[in-house]
Design a protein around this motif. Structure first.
Motif, short mmCIF file in Angstrom:
data_model
loop_
_atom_site.label_atom_id
_atom_site.label_comp_id
_atom_site.label_asym_id
_atom_site.label_seq_id
_atom_site.Cartn_x
_atom_site.Cartn_y
_atom_site.Cartn_z
N ILE A 82 33.54 38.95 34.05
CA ILE A 82 34.95 38.99 33.62
C ILE A 82 35.77 39.83 34.59
N ARG A 83 35.20 40.93 35.06
CA ARG A 83 35.96 41.83 35.94
C ARG A 83 36.29 41.19 37.29
N GLN A 84 35.61 40.11 37.64
CA GLN A 84 35.99 39.39 38.85
C GLN A 84 37.39 38.79 38.72
N HIS A 85 37.86 38.64 37.49
CA HIS A 85 39.17 38.03 37.24
C HIS A 85 40.23 39.06 36.86
N ILE A 86 39.81 40.31 36.62
CA ILE A 86 40.73 41.37 36.18
C ILE A 86 40.62 42.52 37.17
N GLY A 87 41.55 42.59 38.12
CA GLY A 87 41.51 43.65 39.12
C GLY A 87 42.02 44.97 38.55
N MET A 88 41.58 46.08 39.15
CA MET A 88 41.98 47.41 38.68
C MET A 88 42.37 48.27 39.87
N VAL A 89 43.52 48.92 39.75
CA VAL A 89 43.99 49.86 40.77
C VAL A 89 44.15 51.22 40.10
#
Length: 247
Positions: A82-89
Motif C-alpha cells: 500500500i505504501r508504494q501508492h502513498i508517499g510520505m514527506v
C-alpha cells in the motif's frame, strides 16, 4: 473536491491512545483524487499523529483507514504494498546521509523491483531537473541546504509514482528564507493534480492552494471548510481564537 465520487484515502473514527494522552479522538476524514487537504491546529492537537496513521506509520488504536476500496489497517494487509501508492514527506527530511542524492531517490524503486537501475536514474534526473536541482545529483545530503534537502525528499517520494502524497509539517524545520522554495514545489504539484494531505503552519499556503482546510484541537477534528470560508467565516470559537493568533 474532484469529480471522482469515491475518496482515495479515508479515515473512519480513528482513535490513537498513548499511556498518558488521547492523541486522536474519533477522527473521520475523506480525501478525494486531486484534492489538497491542509490540516492545521495548535501544537499537540494530533495533526502529525493523524497524518502518520493514514499510512500506518502510527497504528491506530481504534478505527479504520481505507485506501480506495481496501482497509489498510485490517489484519493481514501488506502495508508495504500500500505504501508504494502513498508517499510520505517528513519534517526532518530523513535522507540517507551516506548515499548521494541520486541514490536516495533511486533506492526504493530499484530495491522493490519497480524500475530498472537505468529507468530509476533517468526518472531521478528528470525529477531533479523539474525542481531545479539536477546539478546536485552526485552530492551528499550534508552538502545541501535544508530547503534543498526537503525538495530532494519530495522528489524521493515522487520517484515511487504515488497516488497520494502525505506531508508532515514539511517546512517547520527550515529557515524562513528556505520555506518558499519548498512551498513552490508543492504548489506546482497541486497544479499538476497530485492528491495531497498536508500538515502545515503555513496559513498562506493553505489559503492559496488547499481544496479544504481541517482544524484539529485536542485530538479532534473541530471544523473543516474550503479555505475562503474557513478563514473568513470560522464557526467554532476555538478556531476563531486560533486564527486570531496566527493570521
Amino acid at each position: 473536491m474532484s469529480n471522482d465520487p469515491k475518496p482515495i484515502l479515508r479515515a473512519v473514527n480513528l482513535v490513537k491512545k498513548y499511556p498518558s494522552v488521547l492523541a486522536l479522538d474519533h477522527v473521520s476524514c475523506e480525501i478525494f483524487p486531486r484534492e489538497v487537504v491542509c490540516i492545521v491546529g495548535p501544537s499537540g492537537s494530533g495533526k502529525s499523529t493523524f497524518i502518520r496513521c493514514m499510512n500506518l506509520m502510527d497504528e491506530p488504536t481504534e478505527g479504520e483507514v481505507w485506501f480506495k476500496d481496501e482497509q489498510i489497517n485490517a489484519k493481514g494487509t501488506d502495508i508495504n504494498r500500500i505504501r508504494q501508492h502513498i508517499g510520505m514527506v517528513f519534517q526532518h527530511f530523513n535522507l540517507f546521509p551516506h548515499l548521494t542524492v541520486r541514490r536516495n531517490i533511486t533506492l526504493a524503486p530499484t530495491l522493490l523491483g519497480l524500475k530498472s537501475a537505468d529507468e530509476a536514474n533517468a526518472d531521478a534526473d528528470r525529477l531533479l531537473e523539474r525542481i531545479g536541482l539536477r546539478e546536485k545529483a552526485d552530492a551528499y545530503p550534508g552538502q545541501l541546504s535544508g530547503g534543498q534537502k526537503q525538495r530532494i525528499a519530495i522528489v524521493r517520494a515522487l520517484a515511487m509514482n504515488p497516488e497520494v502524497l502525505l506531508f508532515d509539517e514539511p517546512t517547520s524545520a527550515l529557515d524562513p528564507e528556505m520555506v518558499g522554495e519548498v512551498l513552490q514545489v508543492m504548489k506546482d504539484l497541486a497544479k499538476a493534480g497530485m492528491t495531497m494531505a498536508v500538515v502545515t503552519h503555513e496559513m498562506g499556503f493553505a489559503r492559496e492552494v488547499a481544496s479544504r482546510v481541517l482544524f484539529m484541537d485536542h485530538g479532534r477534528l473541530v471544523e473543516e471548510n474550503p479555505p475562503q470560508k474557513f478563514f473568513s467565516s470560522p464557526k467554532s470559537p476555538r478556531l476563531r481564537d486560533f486564527l486570531s493568533k496566527v493570521l
